[in-house]
Design an enzyme around this catalytic site. Structure first.
Site, short mmCIF file in Angstrom:
data_model
loop_
_atom_site.label_atom_id
_atom_site.label_comp_id
_atom_site.label_asym_id
_atom_site.label_seq_id
_atom_site.Cartn_x
_atom_site.Cartn_y
_atom_site.Cartn_z
CB VAL A 105 -8.34 -50.30 -80.16
CG1 VAL A 105 -9.33 -51.12 -79.28
CG2 VAL A 105 -9.17 -51.76 -81.64
CG ASP A 138 -0.76 -59.01 -87.57
OD1 ASP A 138 0.73 -58.92 -87.46
OD2 ASP A 138 -1.33 -58.22 -87.36
N GLY A 174 -6.15 -47.12 -79.78
CA GLY A 174 -5.33 -47.45 -80.65
C GLY A 174 -5.05 -47.88 -82.57
CB SER A 175 -5.29 -47.22 -85.30
OG SER A 175 -4.10 -46.64 -85.27
N GLY A 176 -5.11 -49.87 -86.49
CA GLY A 176 -4.28 -51.15 -86.67
C GLY A 176 -4.76 -51.29 -88.42
CE LYS A 179 -9.45 -55.18 -85.58
NZ LYS A 179 -9.35 -56.15 -85.74
CG PHE A 219 -8.23 -54.94 -92.25
CD1 PHE A 219 -8.36 -54.54 -92.33
CD2 PHE A 219 -7.55 -55.79 -90.94
CE1 PHE A 219 -7.42 -55.26 -93.62
CE2 PHE A 219 -6.30 -56.76 -92.26
CZ PHE A 219 -6.13 -56.04 -93.68
#
Length: 1018
Positions: free
Chosen positions: A717, A838, A710-712, A732, A714
């Protein structure tokens, strides 16, 4: 003419005689055949009661058969309570003279035969407590003489058939404890002779029809545990003076109780309306219901003071718990004085309300017949009146979680019938009085979390029936009396933790052979751990941490095959870890940290899983599985001289390595020209061991797309496999091109390096280096969660519905509890409070056991308190969460706070229950998830609930006789969870529910749901 007429008359008489004889003979043969067919349909007759049903005797003499004297036809078939198993044969419908059919308390299955409708003489049909399925047969309504219809306790489905309105003689209709749906039909009002209406514990919905008020003979109305809603038809229902019994508990009724409600209910004896949403005050007119013996108003939203109840002389049970009664004032308990007139009172509960003030001395004037007194979870203060000891009939007294102070009165010694005494969570001081030994019937004693001091009285050994003993978190001192260990009855708990007890743990502990949980942690105990502890063969949880035990770990612990949790940490134990501990197959957690243990760590059993094992702080341990990262054990047989050479070589290699490392660091420093601030930031993460870029690059196949999890905001992962960790990990990788990513990396390291909680994602290591292109590289390495994120479960991407993974209610409830415990830990238990900022489904990860772990502390804030002023260490300027989960005040420039995390938790909880994101595309015109839920509760629950929690097809479910998992108990749980979500996500920060209350309410909901608490209203 006369002889001719006489002859003709004789002929008619003879013909009529022969015709009746023929008809009677034919009828008896029909009855005989019908009974034999009934016997054939029975597959199991454990008591052999049908053995008499044979041709050697007339069927009128068969067991359970009663015949009419004139016609010798079967008038009654009564086989109640013989555990018969089989189908009800349709041939029973041929017993045309049958008036009473009673097959109650057996194991008949299948459908009720339609042919029973042929029994036009039938007056009583009793099929209670079987396993019958299908709908109530429509032909049954042809039994026009039916007076009593008992179908309670089966698996019947469908609606209440309209044909029942034709049963004009019906006096009793009992169809409770089935799976009936639809509404209570209005035609009920046509059954003018109806005295008992019992439709409780079904799936009925809608209002109670006003037509029910036409039933002038109605004495009992039971509609408990359904989905009925709106208000009760008070304008007429409360004028029905014939009513003696009203049970409407655990529905969705709302509104206030009319002030004059009890003016005309002078004959009412039983009123149970708990588990609804009634609001307002308890009507003063209740004093007019002078015949009441049972009054249950619990689990509603009632407020204000309790009126005088002194005229209810026959009152035996009074339950007001789980409301909002009282105002934490000195007048709250004044009504107790009026209760002294209720001399028959047996059970009285006001737990979980807002009652304050002192407990009046008049409490001792309550009925000496009083068996149970529940006062827990209020705000009652002051000393316990000695007069309370006058209630010598008490078997249960719960006063937990109040503000009681002073000593435990010696008058408690009069409680010779006491079985359960709960006083924990108050401010009691002084010693535990020796009179506790007088309570010879006691099986549960809990006085933990007080300020009690002195020794544990040896007289406690007189409580020979004690199964549960909790004295934890007091100031008790001295040695543990041997009398405690003589209580062989102790089977549930012995908790003496967090006191100042000294001396040894005596070998007599082995006498507790049935104990399930033993906790003596956080005391001053010393000496060896006795080998006799291995004789506690049913022990599952053993807590010895935080003492001064010395000696070795006894290998006899391996005899405790049921042991699941063992904590020996923070003692002075030495020697090796016994290899035999790896043979305890059910051991899920072993903590031996901070002792003086030495030698090789075993590798099998619990020792093969680093997440279940803690060995930190034992410098002489070696070996074990590689993820423990302990030094290798010395190779046996190597001579000292050879050891010396090895040390010299190792020293040379170390020196070269240090020089080489220094050269590399200096070169990188010159190339990158890093400033001092970067280095000072990195100093904060030094306690985390680091891995190299090369390790991560190899472990993730070059950060390949197939390993992208996945990605977020900043970073991204990746799933990886590190040789140094010998396990699958989550890596990460920070996107350092994104503004704030560097600070996010530092913030997450600082937030996670010193916190430990079972529901936090564990950080394993980090990397702060350069990649193969010389670019700055930063990454964090976490435990990998095989079940992915909560986001993936709530919003699966698969278009194949059959392959989609779904969460059941148990899992969702457990996940909500897990997340709440994390917030409690972050906000209140850490040395520096942490605000997550968050909280959302993608940041909640699930392990193999579906336990939730909160992750992503990239924008977390640390809160320190200096001179009573809170200071927040901000990680990333301007970033305060994710749209939909971030509270509205953050968008207006407000500082982050724990209130903000509570808002996020509330929205997350609503999403867990609805399966809809806060910013779902269905929301428009200013609507959002919170409004969507609020306007739909509680009447339109199916509309807002995640479809995966609702039976797939209600009609199909009805047809196959299975009501699914969406029971009223489940509905009550879900509605309560929704209300927590709404209370946490209100717009005003200070009006939001705090995490302490959330934990408390979630625990109540979970316990009630698991224990099926609602089923006690029958």
């Amino acid at each position: 003419m006369f002889p001719t007429f006489s002859l003709w008359l004789s002929f008619l008489i003879a013909f009529n005689f022969f015709q009746n004889t023929f008809t009677s003979t034919l009828g008896t043969e029909t009855d005989n055949l019908a009974l034999l067919k009934f016997k054939e349909s029975i597959s199991n007759d454990p008591y052999g009661i049908l053995a008499s049903w044979n041709s050697s005797t007339h069927f009128c003499k068969w067991y359970g058969i009663t015949c009419s004297p004139m016609h010798q036809r079967v008038a009654e078939l009564n086989l109640e309570g013989y555990q018969l198993h089989g189908l009800i044969s349709p041939h029973v419908g041929n017993l045309s003279f049958l008036r009473n059919l009673n097959l109650a308390h057996n194991s008949f299955f299948g459908k009720i035969p339609q042919k029973l409708g042929q029994l036009f003489r039938l007056q009583e049909l009793v099929l209670i407590d079987n396993s019958l399925t299908g709908e109530i047969p429509t032909n049954l309504t042809s039994c026009s003489n039916l007076e009593f219809l008992y179908l309670t306790g089966n698996h019947l489905i469908g609606k209440i058939p309209i044909g029942i309105s034709s049963l004009q003689k019906l006096q009793v209709l009992e169809i409770s404890k089935n799976n009936l749906t639809g509404r209570i039909p209005t035609f009920i009002g046509n059954l003018s002779w109806l005295a008992i209406l019992s439709v409780g514990d079904n799936l009925l919905e809608g209002d109670i029809p006003r037509e029910i008020c036409s039933l002038k003979n109605l004495t009992i109305m039971s509609v408990f545990l359904n989905r009925l809603s709106n208000t009760l038809p008070s304008s007429c229902l409360y004028n029905m003076s014939s009513l003696t019994f009203i049970s409407a508990a655990f529905n969705n009724f709302n509104g206030s109780l009319p002030p004059n409600m009890f003016n005309t209910l002078s004959n009412l004896q039983y009123l149970a309306i708990g588990g609804n949403q009634f609001s307002g005050t308890i009507p003063i007119s209740i004093s007019n219901a002078s015949s009441l013996f049972n009054l249950d108003l619990d689990q509603n939203n009632l407020v204000g003071q309790v009126p005088s109840l002194g005229k209810l002389h026959d009152l035996r049970r009074l339950n007001l718990e789980l409301n909002s009664l009282g105002n934490n004032s000195t007048k709250d308990l004044e009504f107790l004085k009026s209760l002294t007139n209720c001399s028959k009172l047996l059970v009285f509960s006001i737990s979980f309300n807002n009652f304050g003030g002192n407990l009046p001395n008049s409490i001792g004037n309550l009925s000496t017949q009083l068996r149970q007194l529940h006062l827990g979870c209020n705000m009652i203060s002051g000393k316990i009146p000695e007069e309370l000891g006058n209630l010598i009939g008490l078997t249960l007294l719960s006063m937990e979680l109040n503000n009681f102070e002073g000593i435990i009165p010696t008058t408690f010694g009069k409680f010779e019938k006491m079985q359960l005494l709960v006083l924990q969570g108050n401010k009691f001081s002084g010693e535990i009085p020796p009179i506790i030994g007088n309570l010879s019937q006691l099986y549960h004693l809990s006085v933990g979390d007080n300020m009690l001091e002195g020794n544990i009285p040896s007289s406690i050994g007189n409580c020979k029936k004690l199964q549960y003993l909790d004295l934890a978190q007091n100031n008790l001192r001295g040695t543990i009396p041997l009398e405690v260990f003589s209580l062989s009855s102790l089977s549930n708990l012995l908790n003496l933790s967090r006191n100042s007890l000294s001396g040894s743990l005596p070998r007599e502990v082995g006498m507790l052979k049935s104990i399930n949980k033993l906790d003596v942690s956080e005391n001053l105990l010393s000496g060896d751990i006795p080998r006799a502890i291995g004789e506690c063969i049913r022990l599952e949880y053993l807590f010895l941490q935080g003492n001064s035990f010395n000696g070795t770990i006894p290998s006899s612990l391996a005899s405790v095959k049921s042991l699941q949790y063992l904590d020996l940490s923070r003692n002075r134990l030495y020697g090796p870890i016994p290899n035999v501990l790896q043979n305890i197959s059910v051991l899920e957690h072993l903590n031996v940290s901070f002792n003086m243990l030495e030698g090789e760590v075993p590798t099998e059993g619990v020792f093969g899983n680093v997440s279940k094992l803690a060995v930190t702080g034992n410098n002489k341990l070696c070996g074990g599985i590689s993820t423990l990262r302990l030094r290798p054990c010395p190779v046996k047989g190597i001579k000292p001289a050879k050891h010396q050479k090895i040390r010299i070589i190792a020293g040379i290699v170390s020196a070269v390595s240090i020089l080489l490392t220094a050269t590399i660091i200096l070169t990188i420093y010159k190339m990158r020209k890093r400033n001092k601030k970067q280095y000072s930031d990195l100093l904060n993460i030094d306690p985390l061991a680091k891995v190299s870029y090369q390790d991560l690059h190899q472990g993730t196949d070059g950060f390949s797309a197939r390993n992208l999890v996945g990605s977020g905001s900043f970073g991204s992962v990746y799933k990886g496999n590190l040789e140094s960790e010998d396990k699958v990990v989550a890596v990460k990788v920070m996107n350092l091109q994104k503004k704030g990513a560097h600070k996010s990396f530092i913030a997450e390291c600082n937030a996670l390096k010193n916190i430990r909680h079972r529901n936090l994602v564990k950080i394993l290591t980090c990397c702060s280096s350069t990649d193969y292109k010389g670019q700055e590289f930063k990454a964090l390495v976490f435990e990998y969660m095989n079940n992915g994120s909560l986001e993936q479960w709530l919003h699966p991407r698969s278009v194949n519905v059959e392959n989609q993974r779904t969460l059941d209610l148990d899992q969702r409830l457990n996940i909500a509890v897990d997340i709440a415990f994390v917030l409690h830990y972050l906000h209140l238990e850490c040395e520096q409070s942490i605000i997550h900022c968050d909280l959302k489904p993608s940041n909640v990860l699930l392990d193999d056991d579906m336990v939730a772990h909160v992750s992503d502390f990239g924008i977390a804030r640390l809160v320190s308190v200096i001179d009573d002023t809170s200071h927040r260490e901000t990680s990333t300027i301007g970033i305060k969460g994710t749209i939909g989960y971030a509270p509205p005040e953050y968008g207006m420039g407000s500082e982050v706070s724990t209130y903000g995390d509570m808002y996020s938790f509330g929205m997350l909880l609503l999403e867990i229950l609805t399966g809809r994101r806060p910013v779902d595309e269905m929301f428009d015109n200013g609507q959002n998830l919170r409004i969507f839920v609020e306007i739909s509760l509680p009447n339109n629950l199916i509309h807002i609930l995640d479809p995966n929690l609702v039976p797939r097809n209600i009609e199909a479910t009805i047809e196959d006789g299975n009501s699914g998992n969406f029971t009223p108990n489940v509905e009550k749980c879900v509605v309560s969870l929704f209300r927590i979500g709404l209370a946490c996500s209100v717009e005003s920060p200070k009006e939001r529910m705090n995490i302490v209350d959330v934990i408390r309410d979630l625990s109540i909901i979970k316990n009630a749901y698991l224990a099926g608490k609602y089923d006690r209203y029958l």
